[in-house]
Design an enzyme around this catalytic site. Structure first.
Site, PDB file in Angstrom:
ATOM      1  CG  MET A 100      -1.856  -1.222   1.243  1.00  0.00           C
ATOM      2  SD  MET A 100      -2.760  -1.412   2.792  1.00  0.00           S
ATOM      3  CE  MET A 100      -3.922  -0.057   2.673  1.00  0.00           C
ATOM      4  CG  ASP A 106      -0.018  -5.092   1.892  1.00  0.00           C
ATOM      5  OD1 ASP A 106      -0.725  -4.235   2.449  1.00  0.00           O
ATOM      6  OD2 ASP A 106       1.234  -5.018   1.882  1.00  0.00           O
TER       7      ASP A 106
END
Length: 495
Positions: free
Chosen positions: A82, A236
């Site tokens: 991210m 994730d």
């Protein structure tokens, strides 16, 4: 023939691809390593096309394995690191290497945001990790590159674009940029305008949306059929939560990889959190999550292995830790090797051993590192409980879930039951579940999870052990205040 989906995780150290059949069985796994460029202290970059080439390579290797001879890939989806910034020009080409989530160069831009609109923006603290600060760094320091920007992406969005030709960003990742309101699920144009960002935010989609087919030429290169459906995927952490069955209010995950995460689901009716907690959209349309982050969780153990206990492997180091005692015989470790996110939000703080003496052994050093990482994660759990959240069960994934000793230590420190999964593939499994659900192989997402998620051992807390750990945790919490100014000054002088 067996229908399968691919779950693709664009990580920091590797790209991982798994093939999963309708029953939730992982037929094959392949990964390709990635390199991180650190041109100077605080800088962390990767070439976006390295992610794509690693993905192509991993898929090709996976498809040639014996287990895949009779498999037909029907769909795929993604998870990914991210925050990391990819800027794209009018020809849809990356303008420069991606600035990664753990890059800390944007402190001046954080300070600018805080002076302008405060230290919390769209339910999140203003920290160097977030994408807005990286955009502003490019704007301030690379004007030639800034003038070329057509849009920006996050890592998995770039790889998905390369596979489909379509540009999108989904909510779970977009909510980690400081430019999306996670409760309204809309780009904050007022924030973009305030900082001169302009209209560069990509089209938004839901994590489970169908976003196109694999491009014909890419499918030919990979040996896939032309009808492979692609679904948007998620960040994730959100995908890791989905892959662990964390989808209901108060469901809580503890993930220990390079960084460590405590993630707890919210039903979009929550209050505003502080304490440097993050608030992001989940991959489910009606669910969010609140999250605390330890930047160097498994990273601290990795540092210990690579620099101190170099002759031992990870299982040996964990076994050594189990041979010390609670409190590591009076030795504390703070896992601030890369700065710290929660609760301190301080990129200048650095780690320390406190109480080190000639009496301490390698066993004590190993245990102190594991205890310190666990204390840092417990800091997030303790805060969430103080805000009224009920956390009585934690699902553990990542490196911290591979050791029964560390799982029991988590249970004792957290004072809650801790379960590990029987089969754990991390965020890539969450991505695969998104594809399975998108293809309609089951009547609901709940039905998918009931088939795919199997819990193994559950570790119960020992109240007496928890009390012992809390005696040390109280001291641990004081270390930051006592060392912050010292380590900040050391960092300045070492530059």
């Amino acid at each position: 023939m067996t229908d399968v989906v691919l779950g693709i995780d664009i990580g920091t150290s590797s790209v991982k691809v798994i093939a999963v059949d309708k029953g939730g069985h992982v037929l094959q796994t392949k990964s390709e390593p990635l390199e991180v460029m650190q041109l100077q202290p605080g800088y962390s970059e990767q070439h976006p096309d390295d992610w794509y080439q690693a993905t192509i390579s991993a898929i090709k290797q996976l498809l040639t394995q014996n287990e895949m001879k009779h498999a037909v890939v029907k769909g795929l989806s993604f998870s990914g690191q991210m925050h990391s910034l990819v800027i794209i020009d009018e020809h849809n080409q990356p303008i420069r290497p991606a600035i990664l989530w753990n890059d800390t160069r944007s402190t001046p831009q954080c300070e600018q945001i805080i002076r302008t609109i405060g230290d919390y923006v769209v339910s999140n603290p203003v920290l160097e990790g977030f994408t807005l600060t990286k955009l502003l760094w490019v704007k301030d320091n690379e004007p030639d590159n800034w003038r070329k920007i057509k849009t920006f992406m996050l890592p998995k969005d770039y790889v998905r674009f390369k596979l489909t030709g379509n540009v999108h960003m989904e909510y779970s990742d977009a909510s980690s940029t400081l430019l999306l309101d996670p409760k309204e699920k809309k780009w904050r144009k007022d924030i973009a305008d305030l900082f001169g960002i302009g209209d560069i935010c990509p089209e938004l989609v839901a994590s489970q949306d169908f976003v196109g087919m694999v491009d014909k030429l890419v499918a030919e290169e990979l040996g896939l059929n032309e009808d492979v459906a692609v679904f948007a995927g998620g960040g994730d952490n959100a995908c890791g939560a989905l892959g662990a069955g964390i989808i209901h209010p108060n469901d809580t995950l503890c993930s220990i990889g390079t960084s460590g995460v405590v993630l707890s689901c919210e039903d979009q009716q929550s209050k505003e959190y502080r304490h440097n907690m993050h608030y992001f959209n989940h991959v489910l349309d009606d669910m969010d999550y609140v999250m605390g982050v330890t930047l160097a969780a498994g990273g601290s153990l990795n540092w210990l292995k690579n620099n101190v206990l170099t002759q031992f492997d990870y299982p040996e180091i964990v076994k050594m830790a189990s041979q010390s005692t609670v409190g590591s015989r009076g030795l504390l470790f703070t896992p601030y090797l890369s700065g710290e996110r929660t609760p301190h939000g301080d990129s200048s703080i650095r780690g320390s051993f406190i109480g080190l003496s000639v009496m301490h052994t390698n066993n004590d050093l190993a245990r102190a590192v594991i205890e310190g990482v666990t204390y840092s994660l417990f800091d997030s759990i303790q805060y969430l409980r103080s805000q009224g959240k009920s956390i009585d069960h934690v699902v553990a994934i990542g490196g911290g879930a591979r050791s029964n000793f560390w799982l029991q230590l988590q249970a004792d420190v957290f004072n809650t039951k801790v379960s590990k999964l029987k089969y754990e593939e991390g965020p890539s499994m969450g991505a695969a579940i998104i594809a399975v659900n998108g293809l309609g192989w089951y009547e609901s997402l709940e039905a998918v999870l009931n088939q795919f998620i199997v819990y193994d051992t559950t570790f119960k807390p020992d109240p007496k052990m928890h009390e012992q750990y809390m005696n040390y945790f109280d001291i641990y919490q004081n270390v930051y205040q006592q060392t912050q100014s010292i380590t900040s000054e050391l960092l300045k002088r070492s530059r």
